[in-house]
Write a protein that holds these residues in place. Sequence first.
Motif, PDB file in Angstrom:
ATOM      1  N   SER A   6       0.839  -1.192   0.000  1.00  9.44           N
ATOM      2  CA  SER A   6       0.000   0.000   0.000  1.00  9.44           C
ATOM      3  C   SER A   6       0.874   1.242   0.000  1.00  9.44           C
ATOM      4  O   SER A   6       2.095   1.151   0.194  1.00  9.44           O
ATOM      5  N   GLY A   7       0.238   2.393  -0.214  1.00 10.03           N
ATOM      6  CA  GLY A   7       0.960   3.655  -0.120  1.00 10.03           C
ATOM      7  C   GLY A   7       1.256   4.329  -1.439  1.00 10.03           C
ATOM      8  O   GLY A   7       1.798   5.437  -1.457  1.00 10.03           O
ATOM      9  N   TYR A 113      12.900 -14.980  -4.477  1.00 11.75           N
ATOM     10  CA  TYR A 113      11.750 -14.541  -3.685  1.00 11.75           C
ATOM     11  C   TYR A 113      10.574 -15.469  -3.941  1.00 11.75           C
ATOM     12  O   TYR A 113      10.243 -15.777  -5.074  1.00 11.75           O
ATOM     13  N   ASP A 114       9.961 -15.908  -2.860  1.00  9.26           N
ATOM     14  CA  ASP A 114       8.915 -16.921  -2.954  1.00  9.26           C
ATOM     15  C   ASP A 114       7.508 -16.358  -2.874  1.00  9.26           C
ATOM     16  O   ASP A 114       6.557 -16.999  -3.311  1.00  9.26           O
ATOM     17  N   TYR A 115       7.376 -15.204  -2.271  1.00 11.60           N
ATOM     18  CA  TYR A 115       6.054 -14.624  -2.044  1.00 11.60           C
ATOM     19  C   TYR A 115       6.030 -13.211  -2.615  1.00 11.60           C
ATOM     20  O   TYR A 115       6.992 -12.447  -2.452  1.00 11.60           O
ATOM     21  N   TRP A 116       4.910 -12.875  -3.253  1.00 10.88           N
ATOM     22  CA  TRP A 116       4.792 -11.572  -3.908  1.00 10.88           C
ATOM     23  C   TRP A 116       3.488 -10.894  -3.544  1.00 10.88           C
ATOM     24  O   TRP A 116       2.446 -11.558  -3.439  1.00 10.88           O
ATOM     25  N   GLY A 117       3.558  -9.583  -3.384  1.00 10.46           N
ATOM     26  CA  GLY A 117       2.362  -8.794  -3.184  1.00 10.46           C
ATOM     27  C   GLY A 117       1.720  -8.445  -4.518  1.00 10.46           C
ATOM     28  O   GLY A 117       2.268  -8.746  -5.585  1.00 10.46           O
ATOM     29  N   GLN A 118       0.622  -7.756  -4.462  1.00 14.11           N
ATOM     30  CA  GLN A 118      -0.160  -7.491  -5.668  1.00 14.11           C
ATOM     31  C   GLN A 118       0.317  -6.262  -6.430  1.00 14.11           C
ATOM     32  O   GLN A 118      -0.093  -6.047  -7.559  1.00 14.11           O
ATOM     33  N   GLY A 119       1.178  -5.475  -5.823  1.00 13.73           N
ATOM     34  CA  GLY A 119       1.678  -4.282  -6.496  1.00 13.73           C
ATOM     35  C   GLY A 119       0.873  -3.051  -6.141  1.00 13.73           C
ATOM     36  O   GLY A 119      -0.336  -3.117  -5.915  1.00 13.73           O
ATOM     37  N   THR A 120       1.567  -1.927  -6.101  1.00 18.05           N
ATOM     38  CA  THR A 120       0.910  -0.647  -5.859  1.00 18.05           C
ATOM     39  C   THR A 120       1.462   0.362  -6.861  1.00 18.05           C
ATOM     40  O   THR A 120       2.670   0.417  -7.092  1.00 18.05           O
ATOM     41  N   GLN A 121       0.593   1.135  -7.461  1.00 13.59           N
ATOM     42  CA  GLN A 121       0.984   2.049  -8.530  1.00 13.59           C
ATOM     43  C   GLN A 121       1.548   3.337  -7.954  1.00 13.59           C
ATOM     44  O   GLN A 121       0.941   3.969  -7.077  1.00 13.59           O
ATOM     45  N   VAL A 122       2.694   3.720  -8.478  1.00 13.92           N
ATOM     46  CA  VAL A 122       3.289   5.015  -8.162  1.00 13.92           C
ATOM     47  C   VAL A 122       3.412   5.791  -9.471  1.00 13.92           C
ATOM     48  O   VAL A 122       4.021   5.301 -10.423  1.00 13.92           O
ATOM     49  N   THR A 123       2.829   6.968  -9.505  1.00 11.84           N
ATOM     50  CA  THR A 123       2.896   7.810 -10.685  1.00 11.84           C
ATOM     51  C   THR A 123       3.468   9.160 -10.285  1.00 11.84           C
ATOM     52  O   THR A 123       2.958   9.800  -9.355  1.00 11.84           O
ATOM     53  N   VAL A 124       4.528   9.554 -10.973  1.00 13.04           N
ATOM     54  CA  VAL A 124       5.196  10.816 -10.675  1.00 13.04           C
ATOM     55  C   VAL A 124       5.025  11.735 -11.879  1.00 13.04           C
ATOM     56  O   VAL A 124       5.489  11.414 -12.975  1.00 13.04           O
ATOM     57  N   SER A 125       4.384  12.848 -11.667  1.00  6.38           N
ATOM     58  CA  SER A 125       4.158  13.793 -12.762  1.00  6.38           C
ATOM     59  C   SER A 125       5.263  14.846 -12.777  1.00  6.38           C
ATOM     60  O   SER A 125       5.820  15.202 -11.738  1.00  6.38           O
ATOM     61  N   SER A 126       5.535  15.328 -13.965  1.00 10.42           N
ATOM     62  CA  SER A 126       6.616  16.329 -14.114  1.00 10.42           C
ATOM     63  C   SER A 126       6.098  17.745 -13.939  1.00 10.42           C
ATOM     64  O   SER A 126       4.917  17.992 -13.872  1.00 10.42           O
TER      65      SER A 126
END
Length: 126
Positions: A6-7, A113-126
């Motif tokens: 998250s985050g 790595y054996d276990y993975w999370g679902q991913g969280t999107q990070v978007t950086v605008s210019s």
Amino acid sequence: VQLQASGGGLVQAGASLRLSCAASGRTVNIYNMGWFRQAPGKEREFVGAISRSGGSTSYTDSLKGRFTISRDNAKNTVYLQMNSLKPEDTAVYYCAASGKYYVSAASTRESDYDYWGQGTQVTVSS
């Protein structure tokens, strides 16, 4: 073991974000924890990792000094503090955990790595 990241969010260049990844289940099986990211149209790449004790960390060279990994074993949570974010940091960020005690925290290999999370999107605008 389940990992919940998250985050993530949308921020402007120069801002900071802190990602969290909470582990649940048989967390006693977790050793190193790491972060990877995948930008649009690119392969997933290693960001950094931290040992079980938290005493050893590693980062991909291009991110050293801007990104910091930490973990709180009491909360079964690993963090990724990202400072001075750039548009090229835009990606889906994945947390991962290794169940292999013999793997170094310096390992960048996804296969360690054996276990993975679902991913969280990070978007950086210019």
